[in-house]
Structures are given as structure tokens and as C-alpha cells.
Write an enzyme that holds these catalytic residues in place. Structure first.
Site, PDB file in Angstrom:
ATOM      1  N   VAL A 216       0.998  -1.235   0.035  1.00 57.09           N
ATOM      2  CA  VAL A 216      -0.097   0.040  -0.031  1.00 57.09           C
ATOM      3  C   VAL A 216       0.837   1.333  -0.162  1.00 57.09           C
ATOM      4  CG1 VAL A 216      -1.999   1.153   1.187  1.00 57.09           C
ATOM      5  CG2 VAL A 216      -2.028  -1.129   1.264  1.00 57.09           C
ATOM      6  N   ASP A 330     -13.697 -10.867   6.468  1.00 58.86           N
ATOM      7  CA  ASP A 330     -12.238 -10.639   6.989  1.00 58.86           C
ATOM      8  C   ASP A 330     -12.192  -9.393   7.690  1.00 58.86           C
ATOM      9  OD1 ASP A 330      -9.466 -11.079   7.220  1.00 58.86           O
ATOM     10  OD2 ASP A 330      -8.919 -10.359   5.468  1.00 58.86           O
TER      11      ASP A 330
HETATM   12  N1  LIG Z   1      -6.521   3.775   2.651  1.00 54.81           N
HETATM   13  C1  LIG Z   1      -5.396   3.663   3.481  1.00 54.81           C
HETATM   14  N2  LIG Z   1      -5.005   4.816   4.094  1.00 54.81           N
HETATM   15  C2  LIG Z   1      -4.106   4.884   4.883  1.00 54.81           C
HETATM   16  N3  LIG Z   1      -3.297   3.737   5.300  1.00 54.81           N
HETATM   17  C3  LIG Z   1      -3.809   2.519   4.670  1.00 54.81           C
HETATM   18  C4  LIG Z   1      -4.736   2.573   3.735  1.00 54.81           C
HETATM   19  N4  LIG Z   1      -4.791   1.188   3.356  1.00 54.81           N
HETATM   20  C5  LIG Z   1      -4.302   0.391   3.801  1.00 54.81           C
HETATM   21  N5  LIG Z   1      -3.463   1.423   4.802  1.00 54.81           N
HETATM   22  C6  LIG Z   1      -2.114   0.579   5.528  1.00 54.81           C
HETATM   23  O1  LIG Z   1      -1.423  -0.233   4.844  1.00 54.81           O
HETATM   24  C7  LIG Z   1      -1.513  -1.637   5.581  1.00 54.81           C
HETATM   25  C8  LIG Z   1      -1.526  -2.634   4.769  1.00 54.81           C
HETATM   26  O2  LIG Z   1      -2.925  -3.030   4.307  1.00 54.81           O
HETATM   27  P1  LIG Z   1      -3.051  -4.259   3.734  1.00 54.81           P
HETATM   28  O3  LIG Z   1      -4.806  -4.207   3.700  1.00 54.81           O
HETATM   29  O4  LIG Z   1      -2.652  -4.368   2.339  1.00 54.81           O
HETATM   30  O5  LIG Z   1      -2.726  -5.418   4.634  1.00 54.81           O
HETATM   31  P2  LIG Z   1      -3.165  -5.659   6.088  1.00 54.81           P
HETATM   32  O6  LIG Z   1      -4.569  -5.263   6.204  1.00 54.81           O
HETATM   33  O7  LIG Z   1      -2.348  -5.130   7.189  1.00 54.81           O
HETATM   34  O8  LIG Z   1      -3.190  -7.146   6.117  1.00 54.81           O
HETATM   35  P3  LIG Z   1      -4.007  -8.239   5.179  1.00 54.81           P
HETATM   36  O9  LIG Z   1      -3.390  -8.685   3.881  1.00 54.81           O
HETATM   37  O10 LIG Z   1      -4.384  -9.226   6.068  1.00 54.81           O
HETATM   38  O11 LIG Z   1      -5.323  -7.486   4.848  1.00 54.81           O
HETATM   39  C9  LIG Z   1      -2.501  -1.372   6.743  1.00 54.81           C
HETATM   40  O12 LIG Z   1      -2.402  -2.091   7.825  1.00 54.81           O
HETATM   41  C10 LIG Z   1      -2.707   0.203   6.748  1.00 54.81           C
HETATM   42  O13 LIG Z   1      -1.589   0.485   7.926  1.00 54.81           O
END
Ligand SMILES: Nc1ncnc2c1ncn2[C@@H]1O[C@H](COP(=O)(O)OP(=O)(O)OP(=O)(O)O)[C@@H](O)[C@H]1O
Ligand SMILES: [Mg+2]
Length: 500
Positions: A216, A330
Site C-alpha cells: 500500500v 475478513d
Molecule cells: N487507505 C489507506 N490509508 C492509509 N493507510 C492504509 C490504507 N490502506 C491500507 N493502509 C495501511 O496499509 C497497511 C496494509 O494494508 P493491507 O490491507 O494491504 O494489509 P493488512 O490489512 O495489514 O493485512 P491483510 O493482507 O491481512 O489485509 C494497513 O495495515 C494500513 O496501515
């Protein structure tokens, strides 16, 4: 080589002595010439030669007969050693009286040796280096030129003149664009060509997180921040599914992450799959609770907004502009983002399922166990969930919501006390628990996260504790609905005089 020359010279002298002369007089340094006044007569040529013998410069002058001037034009006796000017033949009287110089760098050494001077060394080292630098510079120039041309082509490609209408007017922000489209458009987001245009003009700034499906990034678009989730090409199905769910008609809600664009960009080598959404600088609820404790008001705002988002997701809205019921599958603190105003936005809809009420079916074949093991409801862990019944998935979401509430409530500052951040079941299972480990705790032992007694002393914590218990029933159907949780927390916020 010097010795060879002396013997050659002697042979030449012999030849001169036994040849009839034709009146060419030369200087002569051999012992035999002492009698003739250091001169000799020849019908061929005079020769002067210089060489080093035992460190001494020696000048030899002799006569060469015509018979010895072979081959004609380049007589053997008159040829200098390779690269040296140390033998000279001439054809006028006493013309060999000159002192030849041995070329510099050869004095005092073996004239056949191979040591290089400083200038040659510098030339040999610096020459190729200079060439290499030149090649690198040319390479860099060509690369930059190619990149610029590529970017230019990309811009031409995306800056389709048909986009230059109302949507893409330069002074319009994303919020303007999305507001227009959600009020007048299909209610499912930006048209695809606008999504493409937006995605391809985002400038990525920094990586902010990594998840199961990719990275991200924070990006900039027209002076504002956006979040860009970049999927690896292997995860094309997840990217497609998440984009598809986010574009469900009427999904937009203040407590669901605002979707902006999906784009699959082929850069020639691989396909980049982008999902662009609103950026929330606090990051996930997990990040936020790790960093901060919350006030009672903060806790209620987070909990109420999360319930509002989930209630909207679950809700089916009937009519032509209606929305199907959606189950998240999830839900966890890492998949909920915290907005600037400290309310929640539910994110990561990639595993969600939609309910088609007309046929009472689910839009994809739901595989048994998806999501994060720690947050799986008991019926998911022991595989007793009725997957033909859409409401089962909503009930599993509610169980996970209860766990998220427990994570929030622990961080609530009441009477000066709050607990450290912990994941649910932190004290009962290892950091990356298996399904089996979770099943033992949640299904067999029927354990749930601990609700401390002292929470009973604080109304807000008491209500939160009660909601959690009612979200965690082993029987999914007995659990609260998202709408019920939302209503209870709305009442609590009025009671606590909290503006949300
Ligand atoms: N729209 C957003 N704005 C700010 N930070 C974000 C946003 N989306 C994701 N993040 C950050 O990026 C991190 C990674 O997100 P991602 O959804 O890829 O993985 P995750 O939720 O940690 O794990 P999983 O793969 O199990 O969902 C998040 O934990 C958050 O800290
Ligand atoms: Mg996530």
C-alpha cells in the site's frame, strides 16, 4: 641483441675489407681502420650505429659493401631494431659521422625490455576509463530519453480529449468528481475511463504498508493524498474482486473506505494492478490503538462508526438503485481505517460476498474458510457454517466485530486506567495461530477474550462488554445484528452527550 649487432658489424667490416672500392669514404671506428686513419672506403654505404653495451653508449661507424646492401631498398644491415632509430646508412662521403641517439626510456636498460613510461601507463589506464564513462553517459542519456518518450506516450494515451470535459476540469478535486457521480451517476463510482485517467496521473510517494496481496502506497493526485494498493500480477483475481465489490451500486458510505479507481497498467514487462482509495493518515485501527489510548468519547465514536459501516455493508437496499447485502468475511482491526475525525472506515473488501436476494444466492461460490484465523467465528473454525444461507456470513462478521470492540475497549481511559494494546486471544494462542489451535480455544474450550470486572463500574465500558458477549455467542443466529449494535451505541452516545 647488442651482441648480435656487434657480430653483424664485424661481419660487415670483413666484407668491406675484401671489396673493391668505388670511392665512397666513411668514418670507421673498428680496430682495422686505425691504420687507415679511422676511415674506410666502400662501393656501398656508410653506416652509423648506436647501442648500449654494459650501460655505456657505444657509437660504431663502418663501411658496408654494395653486395651486402640486400635486400635492395631496405638493406638488412641498415635496419634498426623494432621501434628504435639506432642504425643509419647513408651514401655520401663521411655521412656517418653523426651520433645517433637511442630513443628515451631505453637508456641504461635492455633495449628489448617491456617497461612502460608514466605517460604510456596513464594513457593505457585513462583511455579505456574515459571510453567507459563516455559509454555510460550515452547510455544514461538514451535511457532518460526513452523514459521521457514513454511517459509522454502514456500521457497522450490517458489524456484522451474525451476526458477533457466536465469531469477532468483542472480545478476539480476528487471529492467534487465523486460527489457529482454519486448524486447523478450510477452510484457506483467514477466511470472507468476517469478511473484510468486518475490512476495514471497519481505520483507515488512512499510505501505505507504491506499485506497479503501486495503493497500500500501513499500517492498524490492534484495536491491531495490517495492510498494506492498495488497487487502483484499473481493476485489479479483478488484485485478484480475487490474492485468489483467496491463498485457495487450504492455502496458509498462515510464508514466504508472510499473507493476511487482501479487500473491495470501494462508497463511492457509486467502488469501493475492498482486499487486507489481515500488515504487516511492514522492508518488502520490496529496501528491507531497501538499508538494511542482513547477517551470514552473516542471509544464510542470508533465503535459506533464501525457498526454504522458494517450495518450499511450488510444491509440490502431494494429498488432499481438498490444495493445487495454484503458480508465482509475478513473483519479485523487491520482492515478498518481510522479517519481524521477519529471515526472508522471499513476497508479490504476483497473477500466479501454479495447476496442476490431475488434468487437467494451468493454471487460467488464461497470457499469454506477464508479470512484471518484469529478472527474466525466458531462455526467457520469447525466448518459447521451453513454456506447456503447468506445471513451466516453476516453473523460471522458480527463475531469479529465483537473482537474488534474488545481491542478498542481495552484502550479506553476510564478513571485513569487503560490496558496495553493486545490482539484478541493473545493469552490463549501463539502469535500466528493455526486453525486447529484456534478451534480448540474457541469451539472446544468455548473461551472468549476476558472482560474485566472493573468495566462494570463505567457505563460505557459496561455497555461495550455486554455488546461483545452478545456478539460472541457460539450460535451465530443468536448474535446481535450490526443494526442492533449501531442503535445501542447511538443511545449510549446520546446518554454520554457525545456528538458524532
Ligand atoms: N487507505 C489507506 N490509508 C492509509 N493507510 C492504509 C490504507 N490502506 C491500507 N493502509 C495501511 O496499509 C497497511 C496494509 O494494508 P493491507 O490491507 O494491504 O494489509 P493488512 O490489512 O495489514 O493485512 P491483510 O493482507 O491481512 O489485509 C494497513 O495495515 C494500513 O496501515
Ligand atoms: Mg488489510
Amino acid at each position: 641483441m647488442a651482441n648480435l649487432r656487434i657480430s653483424l658489424a664485424a661481419a660487415v667490416i670483413q666484407a668491406v675489407l675484401f671489396t673493391d672500392s668505388e670511392a665512397l669514404w666513411c668514418n670507421c671506428t673498428t680496430a682495422q681502420c686505425e691504420k687507415t686513419g679511422s676511415q674506410c672506403e666502400t662501393d656501398g654505404a656508410c653506416m652509423a650505429s648506436t647501442s648500449f653495451i654494459e650501460g655505456q653508449e657505444q657509437h660504431i661507424r663502418i663501411c658496408i659493401t654494395r653486395d651486402d646492401l640486400v635486400p635492395p631498398g631496405q638493406p638488412f644491415y641498415c635496419r634498426s631494431a623494432e621501434g628504435l632509430l639506432n642504425i643509419h646508412c647513408c651514401y655520401t662521403n663521411y655521412c656517418n659521422s653523426i651520433d645517433l641517439k637511442v630513443p628515451s626510456g631505453r637508456e641504461g636498460g635492455d633495449s628489448s625490455g617491456g617497461t612502460w613510461g608514466l605517460v604510456e601507463l596513464v594513457a593505457v589506464i585513462a583511455g579505456p576509463l574515459f571510453l567507459l564513462c563516455l559509454l555510460l553517459l550515452v547510455g544514461m542519456f538514451l535511457y532518460q530519453y526513452h523514459q521521457r518518450a514513454y511517459n509522454h506516450r502514456q500521457r497522450l494515451e490517458v489524456e484522451d480529449p474525451s476526458c477533457d470535459h466536465l469531469y477532468m476540469a483542472k480545478d476539480r478535486t476528487l471529492q467534487d468528481l465523486i460527489y457529482d457521480l454519486s448524486t447523478s451517476g450510477s452510484g457506483s463510482g467514477l466511470p472507468l475511463f476517469v478511473q484510468r485517467t486518475v490512476a495514471r496521473t497519481i505520483v507515488l510517494q512512499e510505501i505505507i504498508g504491506k499485506g497479503r496481496f501486495g503493497e500500500v502506497w501513499r500517492g498524490r493526485w492534484r495536491g491531495g493524498d490517495v492510498a494506492v494498493k498495488i497487487f502483484s500480477s499473481r493476485e489479479e483475481r483478488s484485485w478484480f474482486r475487490e474492485a468489483e465489490i467496491y463498485q457495487t451500486i450504492m455502496l458509498r458510505h462515510e464508514n466504508i473506505l472510499g473507493f476511487i479507481a482501479a487500473d491495470n497498467k501494462d508497463n511492457g514487462t509486467w502488469t501493475q494492478l492498482w486499487l486507489v482509495s481515500d488515504f487516511h493518515e492514522h492508518g488502520s485501527l490496529f496501528d491507531y490503538l497501538n499508538r494511542y489510548s482513547v477517551t470514552t468519547e473516542g471509544m464510542i465514536k470508533l465503535a459506533l462508526s464501525a457498526a454504522s459501516g458494517l450495518a450499511h455493508l450488510h444491509m440490502e437496499i431494494l429498488g432499481t438503485q438498490g444495493k445487495p447485502g454484503i458480508a465482509h468475511r475478513d473483519l479485523k482491526s487491520k482492515n478498518i481505517l481510522v479517519k481524521k475525525n477519529c471515526t472508522c472506515a471499513i476497508a479490504d473488501l476483497g473477500l466479501a460476498v454479495r447476496h442476490e436476494s431475488a434468487t437467494d444466492t451468493i454471487d460467488i461460490a464461497p470457499n469454506q474458510r477464508v479470512g484471518t484465523k484469529r478472527y474466525m467465528a466458531p462455526e467457520v473454525l469447525d466448518e459447521t457454517i451453513n454456506m447456503r444461507h447468506f445471513d451466516s456470513f453476516k453473523c460471522a462478521d458480527i463475531y469479529a466485530l465483537g473482537l474488534v470492540y474488545w481491542e478498542i475497549a481495552r484502550r479506553c481511559n476510564s478513571g485513569g486506567i487503560h490496558e496495553e494494546y493486545q490482539l484478541p486471544y493473545y493469552d490463549l494462542v501463539p502469535p500466528d495461530p493455526s486453525i486447529e489451535e484456534m478451534r480448540k480455544v474457541v469451539c472446544d474450550q468455548k473461551l472468549r477474550p476476558n472482560i474485566p470486572n472493573w468495566w462494570q463500574s463505567y457505563e460505557a465500558l459496561r455497555v461495550m462488554g455486554k455488546i461483545m458477549r452478545e456478539c460472541w455467542y457460539a450460535n451465530g443466529a443468536a448474535r446481535l445484528t450490526a443494526l442492533r449494535v449501531k442503535k445501542t451505541l447511538s443511545q449510549l452516545s446520546i446518554q454520554e452527550d457525545i456528538k458524532v
